[in-house]
Motif scaffolding. Structure first.
Motif, PDB file in Angstrom:
ATOM      1  N   ASP A 138      13.803   1.943  46.410  1.00  0.00           N
ATOM      2  CA  ASP A 138      14.889   0.977  46.301  1.00  0.00           C
ATOM      3  C   ASP A 138      15.706   0.887  47.591  1.00  0.00           C
ATOM      4  OD1 ASP A 138      14.505   0.128  43.551  1.00  0.00           O
ATOM      5  OD2 ASP A 138      15.156   2.138  42.988  1.00  0.00           O
ATOM      6  N   TYR A 139      15.608   1.920  48.419  1.00  0.00           N
ATOM      7  CA  TYR A 139      16.300   1.911  49.708  1.00  0.00           C
ATOM      8  C   TYR A 139      15.352   1.596  50.859  1.00  0.00           C
ATOM      9  CZ  TYR A 139      20.267   3.844  47.184  1.00  0.00           C
ATOM     10  OH  TYR A 139      21.303   4.030  46.296  1.00  0.00           O
ATOM     11  N   GLU A 149      18.622   0.629  55.181  1.00  0.00           N
ATOM     12  CA  GLU A 149      18.796  -0.819  55.088  1.00  0.00           C
ATOM     13  C   GLU A 149      18.843  -1.447  56.480  1.00  0.00           C
ATOM     14  OE1 GLU A 149      22.064  -3.910  53.121  1.00  0.00           O
ATOM     15  OE2 GLU A 149      22.657  -1.876  53.662  1.00  0.00           O
ATOM     16  N   ARG A 151      18.044   4.588  41.015  1.00  0.00           N
ATOM     17  CA  ARG A 151      17.426   4.105  42.242  1.00  0.00           C
ATOM     18  C   ARG A 151      16.568   5.193  42.874  1.00  0.00           C
ATOM     19  NH1 ARG A 151      22.974   1.695  44.294  1.00  0.00           N
ATOM     20  NH2 ARG A 151      23.044  -0.234  43.115  1.00  0.00           N
ATOM     21  N   ASP A 210      24.572   7.265  40.944  1.00  0.00           N
ATOM     22  CA  ASP A 210      23.905   6.477  41.981  1.00  0.00           C
ATOM     23  C   ASP A 210      24.965   5.921  42.917  1.00  0.00           C
ATOM     24  OD1 ASP A 210      20.856   6.032  41.588  1.00  0.00           O
ATOM     25  OD2 ASP A 210      21.676   5.876  39.565  1.00  0.00           O
ATOM     26  N   ALA A 233      27.091   3.218  44.915  1.00  0.00           N
ATOM     27  CA  ALA A 233      27.611   1.917  44.486  1.00  0.00           C
ATOM     28  C   ALA A 233      26.867   0.785  45.185  1.00  0.00           C
ATOM     29  CB  ALA A 233      29.103   1.834  44.792  1.00  0.00           C
ATOM     30  N   ASP A 234      26.808  -0.349  44.529  1.00  0.00           N
ATOM     31  CA  ASP A 234      26.241  -1.545  45.152  1.00  0.00           C
ATOM     32  C   ASP A 234      27.015  -1.859  46.430  1.00  0.00           C
ATOM     33  OD1 ASP A 234      24.532  -1.746  43.018  1.00  0.00           O
ATOM     34  OD2 ASP A 234      25.711  -3.276  41.969  1.00  0.00           O
ATOM     35  N   GLY A 235      26.290  -2.224  47.453  1.00  0.00           N
ATOM     36  CA  GLY A 235      26.936  -2.585  48.701  1.00  0.00           C
ATOM     37  C   GLY A 235      27.187  -1.428  49.646  1.00  0.00           C
ATOM     38  N   GLN A 236      26.889  -0.196  49.226  1.00  0.00           N
ATOM     39  CA  GLN A 236      27.084   0.954  50.096  1.00  0.00           C
ATOM     40  C   GLN A 236      26.114   0.886  51.279  1.00  0.00           C
ATOM     41  OE1 GLN A 236      29.151   3.976  50.139  1.00  0.00           O
ATOM     42  NE2 GLN A 236      28.130   3.955  52.135  1.00  0.00           N
TER      43      GLN A 236
END
Length: 495
Positions: free
Chosen positions: A113-114, A88, A109, A78, A80-83
């Motif tokens: 989730d996006y 978004e 995800r 998946d 990374a967090d913050g990518q």
């Protein structure tokens, strides 16, 4: 914005790209109403990494989602967090976001989730057991999925090979492709009502078809639509793999090309053409709905694919660790209201460039899409300075296998650290049959491309260049040892 995407789609199957046999009137019309990109490429010829580059505007080495999870070889599964993702940003800017179809963007995800609306449809091929698809069939009293006449070769250990094609015993209205188009049209109506109503919310709606990815599973109407005698097999079916990386010969055995007669290969290509036409007709339904809703003059429309497909070229099927045009060059169409119609642009552009284009259309900052450049100036008929090359990468499928490719107008260099490097003169050898890497006549070309690739990798921060630094005559200002042990150490101060 309407974003239409196929999976594993050869560019030479479309009428607007010169195929005289395959019926693709709806995509041809889209090309006539907008811009067709002649040199449109994927950043990597494998689903999940390519789709992650579209979502993020980042090259695969940077977003690090490097393999399909079904054949994961130890890479991340998946983002990374913050990518950063364009979804978004669009969601923050008040857009409705929808995605109907293939996600294949990670394990934990989902598209939701996006920020995307729509049923979650995981996997690499039509999920015909999905509850929403089954409900669609039940609501319309359509028959369930059933296939016969399975086509496959024989693998080296004597077992049946991967399924390549089969006959589908359902009417067209029951196909997964028709289902996806129907769900897209339903969502388009909902978004149009909001866009035209009191809320005035703009929308980004994507339809990601799972085809024409193999296996080609079609009802008779499309399975037998094209006469195999029309199919001219590419010259690369005569591939000998001489001076080629051995992995290519191994992949040929995996896909069992030589265990099937050439007549079977022609039929498979003809069936693949039928799959393309089926999808074109479903895209036509979506585009007709857009026009009927009065959205034609204010909706940008994209069409592209995540990567290509071999369909027997180089005695291969599917895709893999072979950076040929068959799987790296993809279709790319963009229609922007008010922009010139019927354009053909020759610049090297990429699937990754769609990210900045989407942001640009939304009036958002394109800078976070760090490896992406907006195509709007090209679509509007402008002539900005543009790179004269395409840089691509591959990281493995079934097993780790790093590659980097530099494609220029007339040549292609592929660096394979564990094997033979490749150099093709695309003017003399458009089928990429003859590896000229060791040819003295192309020594200057080889040295120039090697240096250019090295500089590009260093510039973007792709650590693949570490391998190239000591192996080729490229570095002039770089410590190949990366060693601190040899440097003089300052004397310790005494207390």
């Amino acid at each position: 914005m309407l974003f239409l995407m196929t999976d594993q789609h050869r560019v030479d199957t479309l009428g607007c790209y010169g195929n005289p046999h395959v019926s693709t009137p709806h995509l041809d019309r889209l090309a006539a109403e907008g811009t067709r990109f002649e040199s449109f490429y994927t950043p990597t010829a494998i689903c999940t990494p390519a789709r992650a580059s579209l979502l993020t505007g980042a090259a695969p080495f940077r977003h690090k989602l490097l393999a399909n999870y079904e054949r994961n070889v130890g890479y991340l599964e998946d983002l990374a967090d913050g990518q950063f993702t364009f979804s978004e940003q669009l969601r923050a800017d008040g857009y409705n976001l929808g995605l109907m179809g293939k996600w294949h963007g990670g394990v934990e995800r989902t598209a939701a989730d996006y920020g995307f609306d729509g049923p979650s449809l995981p996997g690499w091929h039509n999920p015909v057991d999905h509850p929403d698809y089954l409900a669609y069939l039940a609501e319309r009293d359509l028959p369930p999925y059933r296939i016969t006449d399975l086509v496959r070769g024989t693998t080296p250990n004597g077992s049946p090979g991967n399924l390549l094609a089969a006959r589908l015993h359902q009417p067209v209205e029951a196909t997964f492709e028709h289902y996806l188009a129907t769900r897209t049209i339903e969502q388009l109506h909902r978004y149009a009502q909001e866009e035209q109503g009191g809320e005035g919310r703009p929308f980004f709606l994507a339809t990601h078809f799972f085809g024409p990815h193999l296996p080609y599973i079609l009802p008779d109407e499309y399975y037998d639509m094209y006469d195999p005698s029309l199919v001219e097999l590419p010259a690369s079916v005569n591939e000998t793999f001489a001076a080629k990386p051995p992995v290519q010969s191994n992949y040929s055995k995996l896909w069992a090309f030589d265990t099937m007669p050439l007549e079977e290969s022609r039929k498979l290509v003809a069936v693949y053409w039928g799959y393309v036409t089926l999808i074109d007709r479903q895209i036509g339904r979506i585009l007709d709905a857009m026009r009927e809703l009065g959205l034609q003059d204010r909706t940008a429309v994209f069409f592209t694919a995540d990567h290509g497909e071999f369909t027997g070229a180089h005695r291969l099927h599917d895709k893999g660790p072979a950076m040929y045009e068959d799987i790296y060059r993809i279709p790319g169409l963009l229609r922007v209201p008010g922009a010139p119609q019927g354009q053909v642009r020759e610049e090297f552009v990429s699937l990754t460039d769609c990210t900045a284009t989407i942001l640009d259309l939304a009036g958002a900052d394109t800078a976070p899409a760090v490896d992406s450049r907006s195509l709007l100036p090209l679509a509007r008929g402008e002539h900005p300075e543009w790179a004269d090359h395409h840089l691509a990468e591959f990281h493995g499928h079934h097993f780790p296998y790093p590659q980097r490719m530099l494609r220029t107008r007339h040549h292609k260099l592929v660096v394979n650290p564990e094997s033979h490097n490749e150099l093709y003169d695309l003017r003399a050898d458009p089928d990429e049959l003859h590896n000229r890497y060791q040819d003295p006549a192309l020594r200057t070309v080889r040295e120039d491309l090697t240096r250019r690739l090295y500089d590009l990798l260093r510039e973007r921060g792709d650590n693949f260049y570490h391998w190239m630094t000591p192996m080729y005559d490229v570095a002039t200002d770089y410590d190949t040892t990366l060693s601190s042990f040899e440097k003089p150490q300052p004397a310790q101060e005494r207390g």
